[in-house]
Design a protein around this motif. Structure first.
Motif: not given
Lengths: 190, 190
Positions: A27, A110-111, A114-115, A128, A159-160, A163
């Motif tokens: 976005k 994905a993060a 997903m919303e 996944r 994943e950590g 991020t």
DNA sequence: GATAAATGTTACGGATCGGTAACATTGTCA
DNA sequence: TGACAATGTTACCGATCCGTAACATTTATC
């Protein structure tokens, strides 16, 4: 890797899009910027990809096929040795995750969507699941005590690290991912 | 927790903003939607917070003060017992991370505006350093073999659990965070 | 009840963004 | 060279979004 100046615009656009999606988020970047970065223009972008969502989808498919090469590379480098394959997985995942503009757009995407009800949601979810199945099987073959739990641990660590790398950079905990993951893998091997 | 219908609009706006930032991301929600969710309007929002960036900053400060309560709660519940405090930290972090609209906007915000030059960048970075220092000290007091590395592991697990929870939900690896983290903590205690 | 502050309402400006239309240019192949 | 496809350029539409202006309304304080 990065498309040279001269190759079909479609490829240049995909490469530019993946790069910018990684840098600014899905976005966070516009189609104009993508087209310009690809040394192309918005019109040809929309002639190849009907919408920005479609472009995102194609980028994810591209990333997925690279992930396929990731798995095959591990198997080819350590034939018939699941334990070595698992160590190699950790090592390569560590490289993968701590690289300047890393190729984990799958996790990022994905993060990020997903919303919402993005058309690529199901694709990511299936992927996944596939990766998890493979990793579980590998851990089991390598002799892990509780393969499912080990995969949980490795998943969270990866994943950590992804991020953390984005927000904390080279000074953060992500740079010790391999060390931590190796230690945990060892703990499960008895 | 959530502001009742009647309390100063400033608080209602902050609560609504934090909720929506968590749900849709900072760049994913507009000030109009925030004002409406707060049963207020955009004008009073801008009278209390000069800009959306300022609002984000205030929300992060709010979250930081709640994090302060998080730490103090742990110390109060396990006075003089660092090992128990560390276990409690894991348990509470697990709750924290696997709650429907969890309070980890600090991590989210870090990931979302690190690539830009948002005014809250420095604030988040300082906070991250502070929390790490505290956790290192706690691990050391609890008798961890390599406190720094243990904190790296816990950091990666927490951030991973947060990310995984958002994208994979209750069926994902995030639900086993406490189990994994407990196991790792134990490994460091000899 | 009067006064002033805080809040609500409506409308608007400027910018960005996804997406399209119409036309010009380049390249390819016969 | 001619014809046709692919690509580039410009301009525009509608929607969204951040932020502001002007004015109306409520709330609190004396």
């Amino acid at each position: 890797m990065t498309a040279a100046v001269r190759c079909p615009p479609r490829e240049r656009i995909i490469d530019a899009a993946r790069d910018l999606f990684r840098k600014h988020g899905i976005k966070g970047i516009g189609v104009d910027a993508i087209a310009e970065a690809a040394s192309s223009n918005k019109m040809t972008l929309y002639r190849h990809f009907g919408s920005k969502d479609d472009l995102v989808f194609v980028c994810l498919q591209e990333a997925a096929s690279e992930a396929e090469a990731f798995w095959e590379g591990i198997k080819a480098a350590n034939p018939g040795d699941p334990r070595a394959q698992l160590s190699d997985w950790v090592r390569r995942a560590g490289e993968f995750v701590t690289v300047e503009h890393c190729n984990c757009e799958l996790l990022d995407a994905a993060a990020q969507l997903m919303e919402s009800d993005h058309p690529a949601r199901q694709f990511i979810e299936d992927l996944r699941g596939l990766y998890r199945e493979r990793l579980v099987e590998l851990c089991r073959a390598a002799g892990a005590a509780d393969a499912e739990l080990l995969v949980d641990a490795l998943t969270l660590l990866v994943e950590g690290a992804r991020t953390n790398w984005r927000s904390a950079g080279p000074g953060g905990a992500a740079t010790r991912f391999v060390k931590v993951a190796d230690m945990i893998v060892d703990d499960f091997m008895r």
